[in-house]
Write a protein that holds these residues in place. Structure first.
Motif: not given
Length: 361
Positions: A104-111, A113-119, A253-260
């Motif tokens: 869970i901490p890894s997924i939250v961290q990647q999420l 980071d993704l929102v920050e790097n999205l622009p 990890i974020l994308f794999g578990f999001a799809i699952g």
């Protein structure tokens, strides 16, 4: 002497024909629809008023349904129910602790980071589009991709932010304090231990034999549906994550578990795959195409090989009714409403079929 006429017995008035029997079917439907609409509106008001208590109860009930499935499996192996409950609760607590400390901490961290790097990703995608646009102009092709891609990127970005805010709102509404966490865990254990008596007391208000039939139908449908959906989500999450790591996909990890995890909601994983593929294509077009192909192949294998063996025709619902139930569930209960919409619709369908068959006999 002339006798007084005997008083008519009350049984003479029982043969009065029902007035509804003379009303045409189309008019009866027209009278019933406002009542259904009014009851639905009142239920939505009650749901909003009882939040977050209702979300806590639903979450605890879903966890209890999931835990009851392995408990029944252990009982079939000859293990006493009390020992089976203890083993499953200890295993569930161990898994919860491990997930809370690692995944869970890894997924939250990647999420985050993704929102920050999205622009920056969107800016890179815009540069790719400009390159394609210059090539099209050089070839004298009247193609204007700038507005199309910009609108698509904006919609994907808004969808991602909306999904993130909805997930955070659900977490905040159900687990916004230590008290709510303890309530969810306590209610889950209580429902596992004494859930049968609780459901029996609730459904005892219904006339016989519907009290037993409806209770058994809900229990079997919810346990089987959520147990198999959880298994499918776990298999797909692990498989997609491994494939994404092999493809060197960022935020694998974020994308794999999001799809699952979105497979818990019918058709939601398709939208998740499309959003992830577009996001990756903004940075690397080839990687986005590879992820799209890999996710579709794995999803098809999961839907064609694994899912039929586990689920079969469990819900018995037409896809049209599944979409309608998802829309209503989302309107009434958000993400939790989407999770329980299909099994609730399945219970309603089975109950309606039983009523129709009993009337036709």
């Amino acid at each position: 002497m002339e006798t007084l006429p005997e008083r008519q017995s009350t049984s003479d008035f029982r043969a009065v024909p029902a007035p509804l029997g003379k009303i045409p079917p189309w008019l009866r439907l027209g009278l019933i629809f406002p009542l259904i609409f009014l009851n639905g509106w009142l239920i939505s008001l009650l749901i909003n008023y009882l939040e977050p208590l209702l979300s806590i109860l639903i979450t605890a009930s879903l966890l209890a349904f999931l835990l009851d499935f392995p408990i029944l499996f252990l009982q079939k192996q000859g293990i006493p129910r009390k020992l089976a409950i203890a083993l499953v609760l200890l295993l569930g607590l161990l898994i919860l602790v491990l997930l809370g400390l690692t995944l869970i901490p890894s997924i939250v961290q990647q999420l985050s980071d993704l929102v920050e790097n999205l622009p920056a990703w969107i800016e890179t995608g815009s540069q790719h589009v400009q390159t394609i646009q210059k090539w099209a102009i050089a070839q004298k092709l009247s193609i204007d991709l700038g507005d199309i891609v910009a609108q698509a990127a904006a919609r994907v970005s808004n969808a991602l932010r909306t999904l993130t805010s909805q997930l955070l709102s659900v977490l905040l509404s159900t687990i916004n304090s230590l008290v709510n966490i303890l309530l969810i865990l306590g209610l889950t254990v209580f429902l596992v231990l004494t859930g049968e008596s609780v459901w029996r007391g609730i459904f005892s208000w219904l006339p016989s034999p519907w009290d037993g039939r409806l209770r058994e139908s809900i229990r079997q449908t919810f346990e089987a549906y959520f147990a198999t959906q959880a298994i499918l989500a776990g298999i797909l999450s692990i498989t997609q994550t491994i494939v994404f790591l092999l493809l060197d996909v960022p935020y694998a990890i974020l994308f794999g578990f999001a799809i699952g995890m979105t497979t818990l909601i019918p058709y939601a994983s398709t939208v998740t795959i499309a959003v992830i593929s577009v996001l990756l294509a903004l940075q690397n077009l080839q990687l986005g195409i590879k992820v799209l192909v890999a996710a579709i192949v794995i999803g098809q294998i999961n839907d064609s090989v694994v899912a039929p063996r586990l689920m079969g025709g469990m819900t018995g619902l037409n896809p049209v009714w599944i979409i309608i139930s998802l829309f209503i569930g989302g309107k009434l209960g958000g993400i939790l409403g989407l999770l329980i919409a299909v099994p609730v619709a399945s219970v309603i369908k089975s109950t309606t079929d039983t009523l129709r068959s009993s009337h036709s006999e």
